[in-house]
Design an enzyme around this catalytic site. Structure first.
Site, PDB file in Angstrom:
ATOM      1  CE1 TYR A 144      -3.301   3.062   0.774  1.00 15.83           C
ATOM      2  CE2 TYR A 144      -3.796   1.819   2.206  1.00 15.83           C
ATOM      3  CZ  TYR A 144      -4.323   2.468   1.361  1.00 15.83           C
ATOM      4  OH  TYR A 144      -5.069   3.761   1.795  1.00 15.83           O
ATOM      5  CE  LYS A 172      -6.546   2.269  -1.572  1.00 18.51           C
ATOM      6  NZ  LYS A 172      -6.986   1.857  -0.725  1.00 18.51           N
TER       7      LYS A 172
END
Length: 300
Positions: A144, A172
């Site tokens: 992330y 992400k």
């Protein structure tokens, strides 16, 4: 055209909000929300991401949310968000959560993990963090990359080095660096999932694998149709679907997420608009603006 090697992490993923009622997690509302979204073109879900107010949930609450989504996901896979800044404690939590996939939580397919917040380590420190967690996990890691939450910028070179780890499969992408995004897509080893909702179109059009999009709680089938049209290289059709969504996305992030999103879902009767402090609800003006935009989009 670049190819994404982690096909399991592709398409439209919804990072679920965590409904509350009277200060407690509203599992009935969470289950109903999951059931509503599952057949609308969703590839999978994220449980306990930033949209899910994970920082305000204790470990027991997080595991309970995971179990609720598992019961109602309709066979869709889901990943679990987790974070920290103490490597030993976070590694132990990774082991504990990832072990659940073997028997107790079927459908759990990966862990969404950011850089350690507050610490701001060097790039070597970031590599040690992610590689240590990947080594400890029985599930693949989705990195992330969100420096405005963690305070740590993961460079292009570090991400490409981490792509060599067999248990790091996707990212992400909230890094805010278009060059880095394109380099990761071109490299092809990590599935690149747009994490900033306004960047969904450009990321997927360039060959990204999909998106993790909070906005897709609403008009989910339209978001899914955008990705499907892009996958078929039908740019005109994708643009026609995309442009009406842009005002909705902008409004949903005009105040801190997930306040505006919860307000709109509450207006639809899906849950209460409750958040846990220090987050606060959306302003009256924004709620009215959101309701008007949502109505203009019709159903879907």
């Amino acid at each position: 055209m670049p190819t994404q090697t982690s096909a399991a992490f592709a398409g439209l993923w919804v990072p679920l909000v965590t409904p509350f009622r009277g200060g407690a997690v509203d599992h009935e509302a969470l289950g109903a929300l999951t059931r509503r979204l599952a057949p609308a073109g969703v590839a999978g879900f994220v449980v306990c991401g930033s949209t899910g107010e994970a920082a305000a949930l204790d470990e027991d609450e997080q595991l309970a949310c995971l179990a609720t989504v598992a019961r109602h996901a309709g066979g869709r896979p889901f990943m679990m968000g987790l974070s920290g800044y103490h490597l030993g404690a976070t590694r132990a939590w990774v082991r504990s959560v990832s072990a659940l996939a073997a028997s107790q939580v079927p459908g759990l397919c990966g862990l969404l993990v950011p850089a350690p917040h507050y610490v701001r380590p060097s790039q070597d420190g970031l590599r040690a963090w992610f590689e240590g967690l990947a080594d400890a996990s029985a599930l693949p890691l989705i990195l992330y990359d969100i420096p405005y939450r963690t305070g740590a910028v993961i460079t292009r070179e570090t991400l490409l080095a981490l792509a060599a780890h067999p248990n790091i499969r996707a990212v992400k992408d909230c890094g805010g660096d278009a060059g880095k995004t394109q380099a990761l897509i071109a490299d092809g080893r990590l599935a690149v999932l747009a994490g900033e909702d306004l960047q969904i179109f450009s990321t997927v059009a360039l060959g990204g694998a999909g998106a993790i999009a909070a906005s897709a709680h609403l008009h989910t089938s339209r978001f899914a149709a955008v990705l499907e049209a892009l996958a078929r290289s039908e740019l005109s059709a994708a643009r026609a679907l995309w442009w009406p969504l842009v005002p909705l996305i902008e409004a949903l992030f005009a105040e801190p997420n997930p306040g505006p999103l919860k307000a709109l879902l509450a207006g639809q009767g899906m849950m209460r608009g409750e958040l846990r402090a220090p987050l606060t609800g959306a302003s009256t003006a924004l709620r009215e603006r959101l309701a008007a935009i949502d109505a203009s989009l019709g159903h879907g």
